[in-house]
Design an enzyme around this catalytic site. Structure first.
Site, PDB file in Angstrom:
ATOM      1  N   CYS A 114     -30.537   4.271  42.553  1.00  0.00           N
ATOM      2  CA  CYS A 114     -30.209   5.137  43.695  1.00  0.00           C
ATOM      3  C   CYS A 114     -31.191   6.305  43.779  1.00  0.00           C
ATOM      4  O   CYS A 114     -31.682   6.643  44.861  1.00  0.00           O
ATOM      5  CB  CYS A 114     -28.771   5.646  43.588  1.00  0.00           C
ATOM      6  N   GLN A 142     -24.707   7.622  37.856  1.00  0.00           N
ATOM      7  CA  GLN A 142     -25.988   7.897  37.192  1.00  0.00           C
ATOM      8  C   GLN A 142     -27.016   6.801  37.499  1.00  0.00           C
ATOM      9  O   GLN A 142     -27.923   6.540  36.690  1.00  0.00           O
ATOM     10  CB  GLN A 142     -25.791   8.035  35.692  1.00  0.00           C
ATOM     11  N   SER A 143     -26.901   6.153  38.641  1.00  0.00           N
ATOM     12  CA  SER A 143     -27.818   5.057  38.982  1.00  0.00           C
ATOM     13  C   SER A 143     -29.260   5.546  39.108  1.00  0.00           C
ATOM     14  O   SER A 143     -29.571   6.437  39.905  1.00  0.00           O
ATOM     15  CB  SER A 143     -27.370   4.430  40.303  1.00  0.00           C
ATOM     16  N   ASN A 144     -30.132   4.929  38.326  1.00  0.00           N
ATOM     17  CA  ASN A 144     -31.567   5.217  38.460  1.00  0.00           C
ATOM     18  C   ASN A 144     -32.116   4.594  39.731  1.00  0.00           C
ATOM     19  O   ASN A 144     -33.011   5.139  40.374  1.00  0.00           O
ATOM     20  CB  ASN A 144     -32.331   4.635  37.265  1.00  0.00           C
TER      21      ASN A 144
END
Ligand SMILES: *Cc1c(COP(=O)(O)O)cnc(C)c1O
Length: 327
Positions: free
Chosen positions: A78, A74-76
């Protein structure tokens, strides 16, 4: 800025600053304001866009054609990197630590919509796999540009040094805050803010709320913050240096660990949504707001102070947390 650094225009700036009157009222003071970096404008916004203006600027200057970075599913960071790549006609390789879920949701869904290629591995192997992916790009005749987790290096942190300049220019329409509260994790945001405060004479206390302290078991976090800020200062020839004690970090709100939504996060997210019509995220800003609420209740932040809550974005992850949020 010297010509060693080149800044792209990716964000819609300045982001708004406004008061959260209902929240202040419910907590019985202090005056609480918010800086809306959830509204930086690129692909649902967030703090990484400011760092990417410098990082992607550097990638383009070096004629690279593929951005590579890493994060959690859930990396913002990325998602924002994939969007920056799309906008500049670059390819994007994401290295994600974790397992692919049956149905991609939240940021992961958006990564796919943005055309990023996903490489799954474990959290521990992310840096190694980034190198492997870079090697693969080179072997196909491409030119990779590696962006560290969270975009947190000297170059990336310059985005937040400039964000402090931007805030200083907004101070005619808001108070000179006693305290700035911000979620802090890979460090570029807080390091850049402290650098910017030094450069622009901002006297506010900058309090980082540690979101996860597990990432750098060998390097104390404040040492890492000083390293990033010094690297950034060096790049622009600012002639200032930092040490661990220049960074104030609160480690008391780590909860169940990175990405685990507990009662404080859920309560903060719900309270701010219902009082202000404002969304926080489940991993970072929800945790940082939970901390701010608790520090006010305990009297550690005085009721006569003025506080700026720096919203770092992350709201797309809410959609991956339906079960935890509705508990
Ligand atoms: C990455 C991130 C942070 C933390 O910023 P760092 O520069 O990594 O310390 C805070 N909030 C959100 C929403 C983020 O995506």
């Amino acid at each position: 800025m010297q010509n060693k650094v080149y800044r792209l225009n990716l964000a819609q700036l300045p982001t708004p600053v406004h008061e959260l009157k209902q929240l202040s009222g419910a907590l019985g003071g202090p005056e609480i304001w918010v800086k809306r970096d959830d509204q930086t404008g690129l692909a649902l916004g967030g703090n990484k866009v400011r760092k990417l203006e410098f990082l992607v600027g550097d990638a383009l200057r070096r004629n690279c054609d593929t951005l590579i970075t890493a994060g959690g599913p859930q990396s913002n960071h990325c998602r924002q990197t994939a969007a920056a790549a799309a906008r500049h006609g670059l390819k994007c390789e994401l290295v994600l630590g974790g397992n692919p879920p049956p149905i991609p949701n939240g940021n992961l869904l958006l990564d796919l919509m943005l055309g990023a290629n996903l490489n799954w591995t474990t959290r521990e192997r992310r840096n190694l796999v980034m190198e492997e992916v870079a090697e693969g790009v080179r072997s196909r005749g491409g030119s990779p540009y590696l962006i560290p987790v969270g975009g947190s290096n000297g170059l990336g942190c310059l985005g937040y040094a400039l964000a402090i300049k931007e805030l200083c220019e907004q101070l005619s329409s808001c108070p000179t805050f006693n305290t700035i509260v911000v979620a802090s994790s890979s460090g570029g945001t807080q390091a850049g803010m402290v650098l910017g405060a030094r450069l622009h004479g901002l006297r506010s206390r900058i309090l980082g709320i540690s979101i996860d302290n597990e990432k750098l078991p060998d390097v104390p976090y404040q040492q890492e913050l000083a390293r990033i800020a010094n690297e950034g200062a060096e790049l622009i020839g600012a002639g200032v240096t930092f040490q661990e004690s220049d960074f104030e970090v609160e480690y008391g709100y780590l909860g169940g660990g990175y990405g685990v939504l507990g009662d404080p996060e859920r309560e903060a997210i719900t309270q701010v949504a219902r009082l202000e019509g404002l969304f926080l995220d489940p991993v970072y800003s929800g945790r940082a707001m939970g901390a701010l609420v608790d520090l006010i209740r305990k009297g550690a932040i005085g009721r006569d102070e003025s506080v700026l809550f720096w919203h770092t974005g992350g709201c797309p992850a809410l959609f991956d947390y339906a079960v935890e949020l509705l508990q």
